[in-house]
Design a protein around this motif. Structure first.
Motif, PDB file in Angstrom:
ATOM      1  N   MET A 185       0.807  -1.213   0.000  1.00 20.84           N
ATOM      2  CA  MET A 185       0.000   0.000   0.000  1.00 20.84           C
ATOM      3  C   MET A 185       0.841   1.264   0.000  1.00 20.84           C
ATOM      4  SD  MET A 185      -2.883  -1.241  -0.339  1.00 20.84           S
ATOM      5  CE  MET A 185      -3.683   0.342  -0.401  1.00 20.84           C
ATOM      6  N   HIS A 186       2.068   1.175   0.490  1.00 17.11           N
ATOM      7  CA  HIS A 186       2.915   2.368   0.565  1.00 17.11           C
ATOM      8  C   HIS A 186       4.041   2.332  -0.460  1.00 17.11           C
ATOM      9  CE1 HIS A 186       0.845   3.815   4.119  1.00 17.11           C
ATOM     10  NE2 HIS A 186       0.888   2.592   4.589  1.00 17.11           N
ATOM     11  N   SER A 187       3.855   1.526  -1.495  1.00 19.27           N
ATOM     12  CA  SER A 187       4.826   1.494  -2.580  1.00 19.27           C
ATOM     13  C   SER A 187       4.706   2.774  -3.389  1.00 19.27           C
ATOM     14  CB  SER A 187       4.571   0.278  -3.482  1.00 19.27           C
ATOM     15  OG  SER A 187       5.332   0.353  -4.655  1.00 19.27           O
ATOM     16  N   CYS A 188       5.733   3.628  -3.328  1.00 16.88           N
ATOM     17  CA  CYS A 188       5.666   4.914  -4.019  1.00 16.88           C
ATOM     18  C   CYS A 188       5.500   4.751  -5.522  1.00 16.88           C
ATOM     19  CB  CYS A 188       6.930   5.721  -3.726  1.00 16.88           C
ATOM     20  SG  CYS A 188       7.004   6.374  -2.039  1.00 16.88           S
ATOM     21  N   LYS A 189       6.056   3.684  -6.066  1.00 21.11           N
ATOM     22  CA  LYS A 189       6.032   3.499  -7.513  1.00 21.11           C
ATOM     23  C   LYS A 189       4.858   2.630  -7.974  1.00 21.11           C
ATOM     24  CE  LYS A 189      11.040   3.927  -8.002  1.00 21.11           C
ATOM     25  NZ  LYS A 189      12.291   3.276  -8.472  1.00 21.11           N
ATOM     26  N   LEU A 190       4.006   2.173  -7.040  1.00 19.03           N
ATOM     27  CA  LEU A 190       2.913   1.260  -7.387  1.00 19.03           C
ATOM     28  C   LEU A 190       3.471   0.092  -8.194  1.00 19.03           C
ATOM     29  CD1 LEU A 190       0.194   3.871  -8.434  1.00 19.03           C
ATOM     30  CD2 LEU A 190       0.805   3.093  -6.151  1.00 19.03           C
ATOM     31  N   HIS A 191       4.518  -0.473  -7.698  1.00 23.16           N
ATOM     32  CA  HIS A 191       5.280  -1.455  -8.464  1.00 23.16           C
ATOM     33  C   HIS A 191       5.975  -2.388  -7.482  1.00 23.16           C
ATOM     34  CE1 HIS A 191       8.722  -3.000 -10.716  1.00 23.16           C
ATOM     35  NE2 HIS A 191       8.158  -2.598 -11.851  1.00 23.16           N
ATOM     36  N   VAL A 192       5.797  -3.701  -7.643  1.00 22.84           N
ATOM     37  CA  VAL A 192       6.534  -4.670  -6.827  1.00 22.84           C
ATOM     38  C   VAL A 192       7.154  -5.703  -7.759  1.00 22.84           C
ATOM     39  CG1 VAL A 192       5.222  -4.362  -4.696  1.00 22.84           C
ATOM     40  CG2 VAL A 192       4.433  -6.024  -6.383  1.00 22.84           C
ATOM     41  N   GLY A 193       8.367  -6.119  -7.433  1.00 24.44           N
ATOM     42  CA  GLY A 193       9.115  -7.011  -8.303  1.00 24.44           C
ATOM     43  C   GLY A 193       8.736  -8.475  -8.136  1.00 24.44           C
ATOM     44  N   ASP A 194       9.302  -9.295  -8.998  1.00 24.20           N
ATOM     45  CA  ASP A 194       9.004 -10.729  -8.979  1.00 24.20           C
ATOM     46  C   ASP A 194       9.513 -11.399  -7.711  1.00 24.20           C
ATOM     47  OD1 ASP A 194       7.772 -10.535 -11.434  1.00 24.20           O
ATOM     48  OD2 ASP A 194       9.561 -11.095 -12.577  1.00 24.20           O
ATOM     49  N   ASP A 195      10.665 -10.974  -7.194  1.00 22.20           N
ATOM     50  CA  ASP A 195      11.182 -11.557  -5.951  1.00 22.20           C
ATOM     51  C   ASP A 195      10.240 -11.274  -4.792  1.00 22.20           C
ATOM     52  OD1 ASP A 195      13.401 -12.638  -7.141  1.00 22.20           O
ATOM     53  OD2 ASP A 195      14.732 -10.967  -6.639  1.00 22.20           O
ATOM     54  N   HIS A 230       8.133 -14.097  -2.393  1.00 23.41           N
ATOM     55  CA  HIS A 230       8.080 -14.122  -0.926  1.00 23.41           C
ATOM     56  C   HIS A 230       6.650 -13.936  -0.427  1.00 23.41           C
ATOM     57  CE1 HIS A 230      12.371 -14.368  -0.307  1.00 23.41           C
ATOM     58  NE2 HIS A 230      12.591 -13.290  -1.050  1.00 23.41           N
ATOM     59  N   PHE A 231       5.928 -13.041  -1.080  1.00 16.73           N
ATOM     60  CA  PHE A 231       4.530 -12.792  -0.736  1.00 16.73           C
ATOM     61  C   PHE A 231       3.701 -14.060  -0.927  1.00 16.73           C
ATOM     62  CE2 PHE A 231       0.317 -11.528  -2.539  1.00 16.73           C
ATOM     63  CZ  PHE A 231      -0.230 -10.962  -1.400  1.00 16.73           C
ATOM     64  N   SER A 232       3.882 -14.725  -2.054  1.00 17.49           N
ATOM     65  CA  SER A 232       3.147 -15.948  -2.355  1.00 17.49           C
ATOM     66  C   SER A 232       3.442 -17.043  -1.339  1.00 17.49           C
ATOM     67  CB  SER A 232       3.496 -16.435  -3.765  1.00 17.49           C
ATOM     68  OG  SER A 232       2.850 -17.659  -4.058  1.00 17.49           O
ATOM     69  N   THR A 233       4.713 -17.193  -0.958  1.00 17.52           N
ATOM     70  CA  THR A 233       5.097 -18.215   0.015  1.00 17.52           C
ATOM     71  C   THR A 233       4.454 -17.951   1.371  1.00 17.52           C
ATOM     72  OG1 THR A 233       7.218 -18.596  -1.088  1.00 17.52           O
ATOM     73  CG2 THR A 233       7.041 -19.290   1.208  1.00 17.52           C
TER      74      THR A 233
END
Length: 220
Positions: A78-88, A92-95
């Protein structure tokens, strides 16, 4: 095509990850709500039955909540300034999400949410917006046919997920939580405002929020 701008945004893998992760959290929240509500009420009822003093209003500041210690992945999203999260980050999120769902798999609502979350993590949203059918998307992604989304998915639905996630992010950035007392994040607001202005459809949809952001910058 009506959804050209949405398609362009989803062709950015990091932005698509951001939308997908947000929808996964929304599905998890909906699955957890009945379970947590039931158990919280039972727990509080048991406390009150065993200690009647708890029924009296607190007269000191000791009972004032200190604020949520909100979940790490959710905060980062929610606080990602770039509205962008990487594959890594997504891996980790999925796990972490999978482990939580496994622990609560006996709850029917959570089991259902878990199926949709698993499907959401594997799907390529940009393909659905571009107009390819579900079998084409499965072939392109190397997925088995039974792993394709079981619910009806459309550009309209994906657009709704995007809007809901942006709405929540904007609300948090524009309004500090009452029990948190943290100042507004000017960098987050600046980036959100720039993002909305760069995407005409979203700028029109969130015109009131964009005006509020511009007013805050003007008053600095």
């Amino acid at each position: 095509m009506v959804y050209e701008e949405l398609e362009r945004r989803l062709n950015d893998g990091g932005y698509m990850n951001w939308v997908k992760a947000g929808q996964c959290l929304s599905l998890l929240r909906d699955g957890l709500l009945p379970f947590t509500t039931q158990h919280a009420r039972a727990f509080h009822g048991d406390l009150l039955n065993h200690n009647t003093q708890l029924k009296k209003p607190c007269q000191t500041s000791a009972c004032k909540p200190e604020g949520n210690k909100v979940i790490r992945f959710r905060n980062e999203l929610m606080h990602s300034c770039k509205l962008h999260v990487g594959d890594d980050w997504m891996r980790h999120f999925s796990t972490s999400l999978t482990k939580l769902l496994q622990q609560l798999g006996g709850v029917p609502q959570i089991a259902t949410a878990g199926k949709h979350i698993k499907e959401m993590l594997s799907v390529d949203l940009s393909i659905y917006v571009s107009g390819l059918d579900r079998m084409d998307s499965a072939a392109l992604d190397g997925l088995e046919s039974d792993s394709v989304l079981h619910w009806e998915i459309s550009p309209v639905l994906i657009g709704q997920w995007e809007v809901q996630l942006l709405q929540e992010s904007l609300q948090e950035s524009l309004h500090a939580a009452d029990d948190d007392a943290k100042p507004k994040d000017p960098e987050q607001l600046k980036r959100l405002g720039g993002f909305l202005q760069a995407n005409r459809d979203l700028g029109l949809r969130f015109s009131a929020e964009l005006q509020a952001i511009n007013s805050l910058h003007a008053s600095e």
